[in-house]
Write a protein that holds these residues in place. Structure first.
Motif, PDB file in Angstrom:
ATOM      1  N   ALA A 116      60.047   1.660 -30.734  1.00  9.55           N
ATOM      2  CA  ALA A 116      58.660   1.189 -30.792  1.00  9.55           C
ATOM      3  C   ALA A 116      58.497  -0.199 -30.196  1.00  9.55           C
ATOM      4  O   ALA A 116      57.406  -0.740 -30.185  1.00  9.55           O
ATOM      5  CB  ALA A 116      58.190   1.179 -32.245  1.00  9.55           C
ATOM      6  N   ILE A 117      59.582  -0.782 -29.677  1.00  8.62           N
ATOM      7  CA  ILE A 117      59.538  -2.167 -29.217  1.00  8.62           C
ATOM      8  C   ILE A 117      59.731  -2.234 -27.709  1.00  8.62           C
ATOM      9  O   ILE A 117      60.625  -1.598 -27.158  1.00  8.62           O
ATOM     10  CB  ILE A 117      60.612  -3.004 -29.942  1.00  8.62           C
ATOM     11  N   SER A 118      58.877  -3.023 -27.065  1.00 10.45           N
ATOM     12  CA  SER A 118      59.006  -3.260 -25.621  1.00 10.45           C
ATOM     13  C   SER A 118      58.833  -4.754 -25.369  1.00 10.45           C
ATOM     14  O   SER A 118      58.206  -5.458 -26.160  1.00 10.45           O
ATOM     15  CB  SER A 118      57.971  -2.456 -24.841  1.00 10.45           C
ATOM     16  N   ALA A 119      59.408  -5.227 -24.273  1.00  9.02           N
ATOM     17  CA  ALA A 119      59.329  -6.655 -23.954  1.00  9.02           C
ATOM     18  C   ALA A 119      59.055  -6.835 -22.469  1.00  9.02           C
ATOM     19  O   ALA A 119      59.537  -6.061 -21.635  1.00  9.02           O
ATOM     20  CB  ALA A 119      60.637  -7.352 -24.343  1.00  9.02           C
ATOM     21  N   SER A 120      58.276  -7.873 -22.163  1.00  9.82           N
ATOM     22  CA  SER A 120      58.001  -8.222 -20.761  1.00  9.82           C
ATOM     23  C   SER A 120      57.931  -9.741 -20.652  1.00  9.82           C
ATOM     24  O   SER A 120      57.688 -10.433 -21.632  1.00  9.82           O
ATOM     25  CB  SER A 120      56.693  -7.580 -20.277  1.00  9.82           C
ATOM     26  N   TYR A 121      58.136 -10.233 -19.446  1.00 12.26           N
ATOM     27  CA  TYR A 121      58.139 -11.678 -19.202  1.00 12.26           C
ATOM     28  C   TYR A 121      57.262 -11.972 -18.005  1.00 12.26           C
ATOM     29  O   TYR A 121      57.396 -11.340 -16.948  1.00 12.26           O
ATOM     30  CB  TYR A 121      59.575 -12.139 -18.939  1.00 12.26           C
ATOM     31  N   ASP A 122      56.343 -12.936 -18.180  1.00 14.29           N
ATOM     32  CA  ASP A 122      55.462 -13.314 -17.079  1.00 14.29           C
ATOM     33  C   ASP A 122      55.008 -14.753 -17.287  1.00 14.29           C
ATOM     34  O   ASP A 122      54.580 -15.127 -18.383  1.00 14.29           O
ATOM     35  CB  ASP A 122      54.240 -12.385 -17.026  1.00 14.29           C
ATOM     36  N   ALA A 123      55.120 -15.545 -16.244  1.00 14.89           N
ATOM     37  CA  ALA A 123      54.623 -16.925 -16.220  1.00 14.89           C
ATOM     38  C   ALA A 123      55.135 -17.754 -17.397  1.00 14.89           C
ATOM     39  O   ALA A 123      54.381 -18.511 -18.020  1.00 14.89           O
ATOM     40  CB  ALA A 123      53.097 -16.946 -16.158  1.00 14.89           C
ATOM     41  N   GLY A 124      56.413 -17.578 -17.753  1.00  8.00           N
ATOM     42  CA  GLY A 124      57.008 -18.394 -18.800  1.00  8.00           C
ATOM     43  C   GLY A 124      56.787 -17.895 -20.209  1.00  8.00           C
ATOM     44  O   GLY A 124      57.201 -18.532 -21.170  1.00  8.00           O
ATOM     45  N   ILE A 125      56.132 -16.743 -20.359  1.00  5.43           N
ATOM     46  CA  ILE A 125      55.849 -16.180 -21.680  1.00  5.43           C
ATOM     47  C   ILE A 125      56.571 -14.843 -21.827  1.00  5.43           C
ATOM     48  O   ILE A 125      56.381 -13.931 -21.025  1.00  5.43           O
ATOM     49  CB  ILE A 125      54.334 -15.963 -21.901  1.00  5.43           C
ATOM     50  N   LEU A 126      57.400 -14.747 -22.870  1.00  4.99           N
ATOM     51  CA  LEU A 126      58.032 -13.487 -23.227  1.00  4.99           C
ATOM     52  C   LEU A 126      57.137 -12.806 -24.248  1.00  4.99           C
ATOM     53  O   LEU A 126      56.831 -13.385 -25.296  1.00  4.99           O
ATOM     54  CB  LEU A 126      59.423 -13.715 -23.828  1.00  4.99           C
ATOM     55  N   SER A 127      56.665 -11.591 -23.929  1.00  3.51           N
ATOM     56  CA  SER A 127      55.808 -10.829 -24.839  1.00  3.51           C
ATOM     57  C   SER A 127      56.605  -9.650 -25.383  1.00  3.51           C
ATOM     58  O   SER A 127      57.129  -8.852 -24.609  1.00  3.51           O
ATOM     59  CB  SER A 127      54.565 -10.307 -24.124  1.00  3.51           C
ATOM     60  N   VAL A 128      56.674  -9.556 -26.697  1.00  4.22           N
ATOM     61  CA  VAL A 128      57.366  -8.449 -27.345  1.00  4.22           C
ATOM     62  C   VAL A 128      56.325  -7.678 -28.139  1.00  4.22           C
ATOM     63  O   VAL A 128      55.696  -8.229 -29.044  1.00  4.22           O
ATOM     64  CB  VAL A 128      58.497  -8.951 -28.270  1.00  4.22           C
TER      65      VAL A 128
END
Length: 147
Positions: A116-128
């Motif tokens: 159920a968990i996904s992660a992405s990184y963009d412009a210095g922000i890691l979003s989980v």
């Protein structure tokens, strides 16, 4: 006669508050000294929770890991100082940027799995994104029939 109900009603806002509070509590049993703590923002998005961590200047593919262990979401890594020291008598460096290891730990509800968990990184922000944290937490009204 007391007005005690045998049913307990789950409060999704209390659960969300508990999840946010756990984000800011220290890691239990951690004796390691961490060099900095990235700022975190935790928001509800429908049935999901999105945790955003400020990680500018970090190579997330090599220096950050997102794991699920023991019912907890663990984000850890390291910000490396890539600059080289300049030799010379008159060279000085003043820096407010912190380098080194970090670890943030978040409690997960029992029904949440790693799928159920996904992660992405963009412009210095890691979003989980933790999908389905609040699925099924809204109260359902049951119709009362009269006999």
């Amino acid at each position: 006669m007391s007005n005690v109900s045998v049913f307990t009603r789950r409060d999704p806002f209390a659960e969300f508050d508990s999840l946010v509070r756990s984000a800011f509590s220290p890691t239990q049993g951690s004796a390691a000294r961490l060099d900095f703590t990235p700022a975190v923002e935790t928001v509800r998005d429908g049935d999901d929770v999105v945790v955003r961590l400020e990680l500018p200047g970090i190579d997330v593919s090599n220096d950050v890991s997102v794991e699920v262990t023991g019912g907890r979401l663990v984000v850890k890594g390291e910000r490396r100082d890539q600059r080289t020291e300049e030799d010379g008598e008159n060279s000085r460096r003043i820096s407010e940027i912190r380098y080194g290891s970090f670890e943030r730990t978040f409690g997960l509800p029992g029904h949440v799995t790693a799928d159920a968990i996904s992660a992405s990184y963009d412009a210095g922000i890691l979003s989980v994104r933790v999908a389905g944290v609040f699925a099924g937490t809204e109260p359902t009204r049951i119709e009362i029939t009269q006999g």
